[in-house]
Design an enzyme around this catalytic site. Structure first.
Site, PDB file in Angstrom:
ATOM      1  N   GLY A  95     -28.255  -0.076 -53.203  1.00 22.31           N
ATOM      2  CA  GLY A  95     -28.060  -1.484 -52.851  1.00 22.31           C
ATOM      3  C   GLY A  95     -29.389  -2.172 -52.582  1.00 22.31           C
ATOM      4  N   ARG A 149     -16.136  -0.067 -47.663  1.00 25.22           N
ATOM      5  CA  ARG A 149     -16.994  -1.114 -48.257  1.00 25.22           C
ATOM      6  C   ARG A 149     -16.119  -2.225 -48.851  1.00 25.22           C
ATOM      7  NH1 ARG A 149     -22.532   1.411 -50.770  1.00 25.22           N
ATOM      8  NH2 ARG A 149     -23.059   2.552 -48.891  1.00 25.22           N
ATOM      9  N   ASP A 186     -29.209   7.831 -51.826  1.00 30.50           N
ATOM     10  CA  ASP A 186     -29.072   6.586 -51.054  1.00 30.50           C
ATOM     11  C   ASP A 186     -30.104   5.543 -51.477  1.00 30.50           C
ATOM     12  OD1 ASP A 186     -27.897   4.943 -49.171  1.00 30.50           O
ATOM     13  OD2 ASP A 186     -29.016   5.767 -47.476  1.00 30.50           O
ATOM     14  N   ASN A 227     -17.250   5.415 -47.247  1.00 31.52           N
ATOM     15  CA  ASN A 227     -17.528   4.377 -48.253  1.00 31.52           C
ATOM     16  C   ASN A 227     -16.274   3.611 -48.671  1.00 31.52           C
ATOM     17  OD1 ASN A 227     -20.138   6.349 -49.862  1.00 31.52           O
ATOM     18  ND2 ASN A 227     -20.355   4.692 -48.368  1.00 31.52           N
TER      19      ASN A 227
HETATM   20  C1  IPE Z   1     -24.093   8.152 -47.663  1.00 30.53           C
HETATM   21  O1  IPE Z   1     -24.725   6.926 -47.878  1.00 30.53           O
HETATM   22  C2  IPE Z   1     -23.036   8.364 -48.693  1.00 30.53           C
HETATM   23  C3  IPE Z   1     -23.487   8.538 -50.068  1.00 30.53           C
HETATM   24  C4  IPE Z   1     -24.729   8.582 -50.475  1.00 30.53           C
HETATM   25  C5  IPE Z   1     -22.430   8.677 -51.012  1.00 30.53           C
HETATM   26  P1  IPE Z   1     -24.317   5.623 -47.043  1.00 30.53           P
HETATM   27  O2  IPE Z   1     -25.280   4.571 -47.450  1.00 30.53           O
HETATM   28  O3  IPE Z   1     -22.881   5.355 -47.218  1.00 30.53           O
HETATM   29  O4  IPE Z   1     -24.554   6.116 -45.560  1.00 30.53           O
HETATM   30  P2  IPE Z   1     -24.934   5.307 -44.236  1.00 30.53           P
HETATM   31  O5  IPE Z   1     -23.938   4.211 -44.111  1.00 30.53           O
HETATM   32  O6  IPE Z   1     -26.319   4.800 -44.444  1.00 30.53           O
HETATM   33  O7  IPE Z   1     -24.852   6.325 -43.164  1.00 30.53           O
HETATM   34  C1  IPE Z   2     -25.924   4.904 -52.204  1.00 30.12           C
HETATM   35  O1  IPE Z   2     -26.535   3.647 -52.174  1.00 30.12           O
HETATM   36  C2  IPE Z   2     -24.699   4.925 -53.075  1.00 30.12           C
HETATM   37  C3  IPE Z   2     -23.420   5.010 -52.350  1.00 30.12           C
HETATM   38  C4  IPE Z   2     -23.294   5.149 -51.056  1.00 30.12           C
HETATM   39  C5  IPE Z   2     -22.229   4.956 -53.150  1.00 30.12           C
HETATM   40  P1  IPE Z   2     -26.057   2.524 -51.173  1.00 30.12           P
HETATM   41  O2  IPE Z   2     -24.996   1.712 -51.848  1.00 30.12           O
HETATM   42  O3  IPE Z   2     -25.687   3.096 -49.875  1.00 30.12           O
HETATM   43  O4  IPE Z   2     -27.388   1.662 -51.058  1.00 30.12           O
HETATM   44  P2  IPE Z   2     -28.005   1.045 -49.724  1.00 30.12           P
HETATM   45  O5  IPE Z   2     -28.130   2.164 -48.760  1.00 30.12           O
HETATM   46  O6  IPE Z   2     -27.073  -0.019 -49.261  1.00 30.12           O
HETATM   47  O7  IPE Z   2     -29.339   0.528 -50.169  1.00 30.12           O
HETATM   48 MG    MG Z   3     -26.751   3.548 -48.191  1.00 28.22          MG
END
Ligand code: IPE
Ligand code: IPE
Ligand code: MG
Length: 249
Positions: free
Chosen positions: A23, A71, A20, A68
């Site tokens: 982003g 998104r 995680d 996801n």
């Molecule tokens: C969990 O991360 C899913 C993956 C790492 C693939 P998210 O960023 O989607 O989870 P939340 O929204 O913070 O719970």
């Molecule tokens: C984890 O990083 C990757 C996926 C869930 C695919 P994020 O995309 O959730 O990154 P943050 O949590 O928004 O920083």
């Molecule tokens: Mg995340």
């Protein structure tokens, strides 16, 4: 050196990671979110190599959750394209490190090119024995449990089993994770302390490790830190500390 502090005789057989923070990592540099996902691939390579070198048997990476799919469309399609490209380019890394690829999740939801790329890489790497890398794609633990429940209920309905036959082993064997030992260690990066619908049944007794490191910054040293932390814990499984030292004697 952190690596030398690891007790190779007490390695977790299976490590699961919630990757995680991609982003936030990108945003911190004034870049688009996808830039974070692209850099996350480097961390995947590092951690897969690091686990294989140590002798960890299974590594499950949460790459894309059922949730996801909600998104923004452009992020979902960029992630799917990145996945296809990464599987193609990283098959060599898998071969060089003796890693077999597997996937769990609702594959029917994935785009066709993604399924065929996955199948091809799984076929090419199927004889590799050093470690198995399991990608959780379009995966959620509740999806898996619902699926398993339906399969078991159908068997009961067709009189293939009786209700009394349903036990933990049957449920274990019906989940998509059935081939693998349950993870002893689950890691989540980026400072969030939640499970986000990852392996719920399988982590019933896992040690949880949370780190503030954002996934694209996660390197072998961070993996070693997690393993050392794990090895310093006492896993009691409901027993008392005294009972455990009795067993050791
Ligand atoms: C969990 O991360 C899913 C993956 C790492 C693939 P998210 O960023 O989607 O989870 P939340 O929204 O913070 O719970
Ligand atoms: C984890 O990083 C990757 C996926 C869930 C695919 P994020 O995309 O959730 O990154 P943050 O949590 O928004 O920083
Ligand atoms: Mg995340």
């Amino acid at each position: 050196m952190l690596k030398e502090q690891i007790n190779l005789k007490k390695l977790p057989r299976h490590i699961a990671i919630i990757m995680d923070g991609n982003g936030r990592w990108a945003k911190g540099q004034g870049k688009f979110r996808i830039f974070g996902h692209q850099n996350g691939v480097i961390s995947v390579r590092e951690v897969a190599e690091g686990c294989a070198e140590l002798g960890v048997e299974c590594l499950t990476l949460y790459a894309f959750s059922t949730e996801n799919w909600s998104r923004p469309k452009h992020e979902v399609s960029a992630l799917m394209s990145l996945l296809v490209k990464t599987i193609r380019t990283e098959t060599k890394t898998l071969m060089d490190n003796g890693i077999k690829l597997d996937a769990i999740g609702d594959r029917n939801m994935l785009p066709k090119d993604c399924i065929s790329e996955l199948d091809e890489a799984m076929e090419i790497t199927k004889a590799n024995k050093r470690m198995t890398l399991i990608l959780a794609l379009s995966y959620s633990a509740k999806w898996d449990i619902v699926n398993a429940t339906k399969q078991i209920a159908a068997k009961a309905k067709n009189n293939e089993i009786s209700v009394e036959d349903i036990d933990e082993t049957m449920i274990n064997n019906t989940l998509t994770t059935y081939k693998y030992p349950h993870p002893e260690l689950m890691v989540r990066t980026s400072g969030e302390q939640r499970i986000s619908n990852f392996l719920l049944w399988e982590i019933a007794y896992s040690e949880l490790y949370f780190t503030d490191v954002l996934w694209p910054d996660f390197r072998k040293e961070d993996l070693y830190k997690a393993i050392i932390d794990f090895q310093n814990r006492e896993r009691r499984f409901g027993k008392t500390s005294e009972q455990l030292s009795e067993i050791k004697k």
